[in-house]
Design an enzyme around this catalytic site. Structure first.
Site, PDB file in Angstrom:
ATOM      1  N   GLU A 128      -0.370  -7.427   8.482  1.00 22.42           N
ATOM      2  CA  GLU A 128      -1.754  -6.577   8.252  1.00 22.42           C
ATOM      3  C   GLU A 128      -2.914  -7.427   8.942  1.00 22.42           C
ATOM      4  OE1 GLU A 128      -2.583  -6.973   3.998  1.00 22.42           O
ATOM      5  OE2 GLU A 128      -4.375  -5.091   4.264  1.00 22.42           O
ATOM      6  N   ASP A 178      -6.185   4.920   7.953  1.00 23.18           N
ATOM      7  CA  ASP A 178      -4.762   4.471   8.354  1.00 23.18           C
ATOM      8  C   ASP A 178      -4.060   5.805   8.985  1.00 23.18           C
ATOM      9  OD1 ASP A 178      -5.724   2.706   5.988  1.00 23.18           O
ATOM     10  OD2 ASP A 178      -4.089   1.436   6.653  1.00 23.18           O
ATOM     11  N   TYR A 186       0.100  -0.193  -7.738  1.00 26.41           N
ATOM     12  CA  TYR A 186      -1.093  -0.461  -7.053  1.00 26.41           C
ATOM     13  C   TYR A 186      -2.177  -0.082  -7.957  1.00 26.41           C
ATOM     14  CZ  TYR A 186      -4.788   0.033  -3.554  1.00 26.41           C
ATOM     15  OH  TYR A 186      -5.928  -0.181  -2.950  1.00 26.41           O
ATOM     16  N   TYR A 216       0.938  -1.285  -0.010  1.00 29.04           N
ATOM     17  CA  TYR A 216       0.022  -0.144  -0.008  1.00 29.04           C
ATOM     18  C   TYR A 216       1.105   1.340  -0.094  1.00 29.04           C
ATOM     19  CZ  TYR A 216      -3.401  -3.320   1.785  1.00 29.04           C
ATOM     20  OH  TYR A 216      -4.172  -4.474   1.896  1.00 29.04           O
ATOM     21  N   ARG A 250      -6.616 -12.417  -0.155  1.00 36.10           N
ATOM     22  CA  ARG A 250      -7.032 -11.365  -0.413  1.00 36.10           C
ATOM     23  C   ARG A 250      -8.628 -11.547  -0.938  1.00 36.10           C
ATOM     24  NH1 ARG A 250      -5.282  -6.589  -0.004  1.00 36.10           N
ATOM     25  NH2 ARG A 250      -6.102  -6.067  -1.670  1.00 36.10           N
ATOM     26  N   ASP A 298     -13.300  -4.237   3.178  1.00 40.40           N
ATOM     27  CA  ASP A 298     -13.740  -4.450   1.866  1.00 40.40           C
ATOM     28  C   ASP A 298     -14.409  -5.791   1.325  1.00 40.40           C
ATOM     29  OD1 ASP A 298     -11.826  -2.232   2.234  1.00 40.40           O
ATOM     30  OD2 ASP A 298     -10.292  -3.213   1.075  1.00 40.40           O
ATOM     31  N   TYR A 330      -8.719 -12.137   4.639  1.00 37.17           N
ATOM     32  CA  TYR A 330      -8.861 -10.770   4.707  1.00 37.17           C
ATOM     33  C   TYR A 330     -10.116 -10.272   5.796  1.00 37.17           C
ATOM     34  CZ  TYR A 330      -7.918  -6.253   2.171  1.00 37.17           C
ATOM     35  OH  TYR A 330      -7.660  -5.056   1.843  1.00 37.17           O
ATOM     36  N   TRP A 331     -11.092  -9.794   5.342  1.00 42.37           N
ATOM     37  CA  TRP A 331     -11.951  -9.233   6.217  1.00 42.37           C
ATOM     38  C   TRP A 331     -13.149 -10.057   6.635  1.00 42.37           C
ATOM     39  CZ3 TRP A 331     -11.044  -5.285   9.413  1.00 42.37           C
ATOM     40  CH2 TRP A 331     -10.402  -4.256   9.164  1.00 42.37           C
TER      41      TRP A 331
HETATM   42  C1  2M8 Z   1      -7.553  -2.208   2.598  1.00 41.24           C
HETATM   43  O1  2M8 Z   1      -8.197  -1.530   1.500  1.00 41.24           O
HETATM   44  C2  2M8 Z   1      -7.380  -1.348   0.411  1.00 41.24           C
HETATM   45  C3  2M8 Z   1      -8.405  -0.590  -0.792  1.00 41.24           C
HETATM   46  O2  2M8 Z   1      -9.001   0.894   0.022  1.00 41.24           O
HETATM   47  C4  2M8 Z   1      -7.042  -2.276  -0.588  1.00 41.24           C
HETATM   48  O3  2M8 Z   1      -7.510  -3.510  -0.213  1.00 41.24           O
HETATM   49  O4  2M8 Z   1      -6.248  -2.490  -1.576  1.00 41.24           O
HETATM   50  C5  2M8 Z   1      -8.540  -2.335   3.872  1.00 41.24           C
HETATM   51  O5  2M8 Z   1      -7.979  -3.198   4.667  1.00 41.24           O
HETATM   52  C6  2M8 Z   1      -8.670  -0.689   4.135  1.00 41.24           C
HETATM   53  O6  2M8 Z   1      -9.201  -0.724   5.323  1.00 41.24           O
HETATM   54  C7  2M8 Z   1      -7.192  -0.085   4.349  1.00 41.24           C
HETATM   55  O7  2M8 Z   1      -7.581   1.347   4.959  1.00 41.24           O
HETATM   56  C8  2M8 Z   1      -6.350  -0.345   3.355  1.00 41.24           C
HETATM   57  C9  2M8 Z   1      -4.777   0.392   3.639  1.00 41.24           C
HETATM   58  O8  2M8 Z   1      -4.413  -0.217   4.772  1.00 41.24           O
HETATM   59  O9  2M8 Z   1      -6.212  -1.562   2.928  1.00 41.24           O
END
Ligand code: 2M8
Length: 427
Positions: free
Chosen positions: A394, A37, A84, A30, A195, A160, A350-351
């Protein structure tokens, strides 16, 4: 002594992730700035480096839109060379930012930072910026004044691929020709099974294309957007943030504003108890505002109305029971992002199951707020243990404690700042 060394490690991580005046979530996965964040990073820094916390929050101002919105992402030029997607060009917002927001935790972060830094210039500037943001969010996401603000894209929820968004995704993909999606880059360094699936990515990109047709006009996006969900985590944070903004207004002697934001907080508390709380299932659910019904899937977001305070003791007790239930949210390594009882639960994806330090932090604040200190301490300890054992990852496996997703992940430093000093709640 051990604690001090751990905090120093957290601060070193944040230093290492500093790029162009702000802290990125992870250098490899990221490489840009994310809104919530950075708020979490500022909360971590407030403990030992208040001036750096001020800088981190202020670095968000560069991305704020004229209408008040804080976009969920601000693209950094160095990061632009990194891989990205979607990148600044993909969003087509006419500026180097995305066109949607994220959980509105900035007022809460600003209150914590101000309590540590006691810097009036910071307070005045932050107040003006955050006030504009709250006015925008209220007007564009709750135009009827119901007390519940809507999320229009799963990325706005911060969670997400949470199963909360699963039915909306399926409907979207059924009704829309599958949009062309550029090759995924997020799965190059993190295993695909950790993911979101390709379907989610088709949904994410398709929604963006729809907003582009509305030229990023907030009213059109709200009216025509296929997703309009009162997310429980987002609304819990929003309610607490209005209370915090009211406190900041009070500190500046702006009593009318303070009364307005306190009223908004109260209205949202009531709306969450009326629409999100299900008395039969004894849980807070996100609510599909388009369809007028709760989305009956249990996620960690369902605990977040606790953040806002004012929850009846019997509701808090029901949630505590659910937290202690092995068939739901109890596990050795913390609180899974989705209940173990859900069909969608997946401990590595992930979530949809893993444990996150950010939601632990929010949960700890909510539990303390309703007098559940023992549970809060347990989650704090588990969080520290996870980072000690598996590093700043993460997210983490709820049964094995192993690290998942990106490495060197900034907000996991919250593990060493789970309990915010009382001053932050008593300006
Ligand atoms: C994640 O989201 C991004 C898109 O916004 C991604 O998957 O590319 C999520 O966990 C989000 O909550 C978080 O703010 C971001 C950066 O850590 O990653």
């Amino acid at each position: 002594m051990i604690r001090r060394a751990a905090i120093a490690r957290s601060l070193r991580l944040l230093d290492a992730n500093r790029v162009e005046g702000c802290i990125v979530p992870s250098r490899s996965q990221y490489p840009h700035q994310w809104f919530w964040d950075s708020c979490f990073h500022a909360i971590v820094l407030a403990g030992r480096r208040p001036a750096a916390a001020v800088r981190e929050l202020e670095s968000l101002y560069a991305g704020q839109w004229k209408n008040g919105m804080f976009p969920h992402m601000r693209f950094l030029s160095r990061g632009a060379k990194a891989r990205y997607r979607p990148n600044a060009g993909d969003w087509k917002t006419g500026r180097p930012t995305s066109g949607i927001t994220q959980p509105p935790i900035i007022a809460t972060a600003a209150r914590i930072v101000y309590a540590a830094a006691r810097d009036r210039r910071f307070l005045r500037r932050a107040y003006a910026r955050i006030r504009a943001y709250h006015l925008w969010l209220q007007k564009s996401r709750d135009p009827e004044g119901s007390g519940l603000v809507a999320v229009l894209h799963p990325w706005e929820s911060g969670m997400d691929n949470s199963p909360v968004y699963g039915a909306a995704k399926d409907r979207y993909l059924r009704d829309n020709p599958s949009p062309n999606v550029p090759p995924r880059v997020d799965t190059r360094k993190v295993r695909a099974k950790e993911r979101p699936t390709d379907d989610y990515y088709r949904f994410y990109w398709g929604l963006i294309a729809g907003f582009q047709e509305d030229d990023w006009d907030a009213r059109g996006m709200y009216r025509r957007g296929p997703v309009r969900i009162a997310d429980a985590l987002f609304n819990g944070i929003w309610t607490k943030a209005n209370e915090d903004l009211a406190a900041l207004a009070g500190e500046l002697g702006k009593s009318k504003d303070a009364a307005l934001f306190a009223r908004w907080a109260e209205r949202s508390r009531r709306a969450m108890c009326k629409f999100l709380w299900c008395p039969r299932r004894r849980f807070f659910y996100s609510y599909d505002l388009r369809r007028g019904r709760r989305i009956l899937v249990k996620t960690v977001g369902g605990f977040m109305p606790l953040l806002a305070g004012g929850v009846e003791a019997k509701i808090a007790a029901a949630l505590a029971e659910c937290l202690a239930d092995r068939r739901e949210f109890f596990s050795k390594f913390g609180v899974p992002s989705t209940s173990r009882g859900e069909a969608a639960f997946d401990p590595v994806c992930y979530w949809r199951g893993p444990v996150w330090i950010s939601t632990h932090w929010l949960l700890v604040q909510g539990l303390l707020r309703c007098g559940r200190r023992d549970e809060a301490l347990r989650i704090s300890e588990i969080s520290r243990g996870l980072v000690e054992r598996s590093g700043y990852r993460e997210y983490y496996h709820p049964f094995k404690g192993e690290g998942l997703g990106a490495h060197g992940f900034s907000w996991s430093a919250l593990a060493h700042r789970m309990i915010v000093p009382r001053e932050a709640n008593n300006l």
